[in-house]
Design an enzyme around this catalytic site. Structure first.
Site, PDB file in Angstrom:
ATOM      1  N   MET A  21       0.845  -1.200   0.000  1.00 53.54           N
ATOM      2  CA  MET A  21       0.000   0.000   0.000  1.00 53.54           C
ATOM      3  C   MET A  21       0.885   1.256   0.000  1.00 53.54           C
ATOM      4  SD  MET A  21      -3.443  -0.961   1.986  1.00 53.54           S
ATOM      5  CE  MET A  21      -2.920  -0.654   3.644  1.00 53.54           C
ATOM      6  N   GLY A  22       2.165   1.085  -0.335  1.00 57.80           N
ATOM      7  CA  GLY A  22       3.043   2.246  -0.462  1.00 57.80           C
ATOM      8  C   GLY A  22       3.598   2.737   0.858  1.00 57.80           C
ATOM      9  N   ASN A  23       4.166   3.965   0.823  1.00 54.00           N
ATOM     10  CA  ASN A  23       4.879   4.523   1.974  1.00 54.00           C
ATOM     11  C   ASN A  23       5.920   3.491   2.435  1.00 54.00           C
ATOM     12  OD1 ASN A  23       4.598   5.318   5.359  1.00 54.00           O
ATOM     13  ND2 ASN A  23       5.277   6.753   3.841  1.00 54.00           N
ATOM     14  N   HIS A  28       9.331  -3.343   3.536  1.00 56.83           N
ATOM     15  CA  HIS A  28       8.860  -3.599   2.165  1.00 56.83           C
ATOM     16  C   HIS A  28      10.039  -3.904   1.237  1.00 56.83           C
ATOM     17  CE1 HIS A  28       5.568  -0.741   3.548  1.00 56.83           C
ATOM     18  NE2 HIS A  28       4.870  -1.765   3.111  1.00 56.83           N
ATOM     19  N   ASP A 143       2.366  -9.220   9.216  1.00 60.56           N
ATOM     20  CA  ASP A 143       0.913  -9.414   9.079  1.00 60.56           C
ATOM     21  C   ASP A 143       0.663 -10.921   9.029  1.00 60.56           C
ATOM     22  OD1 ASP A 143       0.059  -6.574   8.774  1.00 60.56           O
ATOM     23  OD2 ASP A 143       1.397  -6.691   7.069  1.00 60.56           O
ATOM     24  N   SER A 178       6.441  -0.455  10.342  1.00 58.16           N
ATOM     25  CA  SER A 178       5.087  -0.365   9.786  1.00 58.16           C
ATOM     26  C   SER A 178       4.879   1.068   9.322  1.00 58.16           C
ATOM     27  CB  SER A 178       4.066  -0.697  10.880  1.00 58.16           C
ATOM     28  OG  SER A 178       2.794  -0.208  10.523  1.00 58.16           O
TER      29      SER A 178
HETATM   30  O1  PAF Z   1      -0.159  -5.819   3.557  1.00 60.29           O
HETATM   31  C1  PAF Z   1      -0.575  -4.898   2.828  1.00 60.29           C
HETATM   32  O2  PAF Z   1       0.095  -3.894   2.595  1.00 60.29           O
HETATM   33  C2  PAF Z   1      -1.966  -5.005   2.215  1.00 60.29           C
HETATM   34  O3  PAF Z   1      -2.840  -5.634   3.076  1.00 60.29           O
HETATM   35  C3  PAF Z   1      -1.962  -5.688   0.826  1.00 60.29           C
HETATM   36  C4  PAF Z   1      -1.490  -7.126   0.911  1.00 60.29           C
HETATM   37  C5  PAF Z   1      -1.072  -4.915  -0.125  1.00 60.29           C
HETATM   38  C6  PAF Z   1      -3.382  -5.707   0.250  1.00 60.29           C
HETATM   39  O4  PAF Z   1      -3.881  -4.425   0.082  1.00 60.29           O
END
Ligand code: PAF
Length: 276
Positions: A21-23, A28, A143, A178
């Site tokens: 979801m960016g940021n 990531h 998550d 996060s």
């Molecule tokens: O973990 C996330 O960032 C979101 O839940 C995902 C997997 C991109 C789905 O929108």
């Protein structure tokens, strides 16, 4: 995006996918690094998915930093950044959209606090999988429940996608990275690290004393009180089985402790795998 992925496939490249979801933070970027190890061509999507946010959650405040994200992804060797808009992800009315549900597992823990959340996640991930058609998809273990639910969806719906889970990246104090940590003050960032420390202390006691129903109940209760005393509002702290995230039973060997707690303006989640 399809044309680029098809071109990569024509060159016999395997396709890796990291939905986000960016940021983007180092957590990531670690997913991108692992995707690179598993695949020749790596697609990263950024889409803040409205259907996984409840009515009173932080959809409008969710941080967005697309330029920085694009720069970081180029540096980490992502091949393609997919930035779909709402009209691509949800053409037509959102309320008419087909919904993908993983029952049971999606209703517990975070699913109880956030009733629409996992249906939103599985629906958008399912659609993204069909768009990107990856061989491998990479998700963070932070998550943990999301990862388990996606694995279940992939099995149940026979997606030809290998799901890879990646260990959580933490700051110097042990707080899981996060995008929502941006809502915390400096002092809260330090306090936030207590969440993982609490789980570690629970794990040590389980390893030392063995798994009993009474010990689980005691540890869950005491940990919630400790977190409350430190300024958290605990939502759940629970000892589960890794395999299906059901509450742990005496005799289980592969456990995971899952926790969610609000601190200031952020709802933090964390977990710890425990082997007995
Ligand atoms: O973990 C996330 O960032 C979101 O839940 C995902 C997997 C991109 C789905 O929108």
């Amino acid at each position: 995006m399809r044309a680029a992925v098809n071109a990569a496939r024509k060159e016999r490249k395997s396709v890796g996918f990291v939905p986000t979801m960016g940021n983007l933070h180092s957590g990531h970027l670690e997913l991108v690094k692992i995707a690179r190890r598993h695949a020749d061509f790596v697609v990263v999507s950024i889409y803040v998915n409205p259907t996984q946010f409840g009515a009173n959650e932080d959809l409008d405040a969710y941080p967005s930093t697309p330029e920085e994200d694009a720069r970081a992804l180029a540096e980490y060797g992502a091949d393609l950044l997919f930035l779909p808009g709402d009209e691509v992800m949800y053409p037509g009315k959102i309320e008419d959209q087909t919904v993908v549900t993983v029952p049971g597992m999606g209703e517990r823990y975070c699913g109880q606090d956030r009733p629409v959340h996992f249906n939103g996640v599985t629906t958008v991930v399912s659609r993204l999988f069909n768009m990107v058609q990856p061989d491998v998809a990479v998700f963070g273990k932070k998550d943990y429940q999301q990862l388990a639910i996606i694995r279940k969806m992939v099995g149940d719906l026979a997606y030809p996608v290998e799901v890879v889970g990646v260990d959580t990246v933490r700051d110097e104090n042990g707080l899981a990275l996060s995008s929502r940590n941006g809502y915390l003050t400096k002092a809260q960032l330090k306090t936030g690290a207590l969440l993982q420390q609490t789980l570690q202390s629970m794990a040590s006691q389980l390893v030392e004393n063995g798994l009993t129903k009474a010990l689980i109940a005691q540890l869950e209760k005491e940990s919630a009180i400790e977190l409350e005393n430190a300024g958290f509002e605990p939502h759940y702290i629970t000892v589960c089985r890794q395999v299906d995230l059901l509450p742990a039973q005496e005799g289980d060997k592969k456990l995971v402790i899952l926790a969610a707690a609000v601190l200031g303006k952020a709802r933090l989640i964390d977990n710890l795998e425990v082997g007995l």
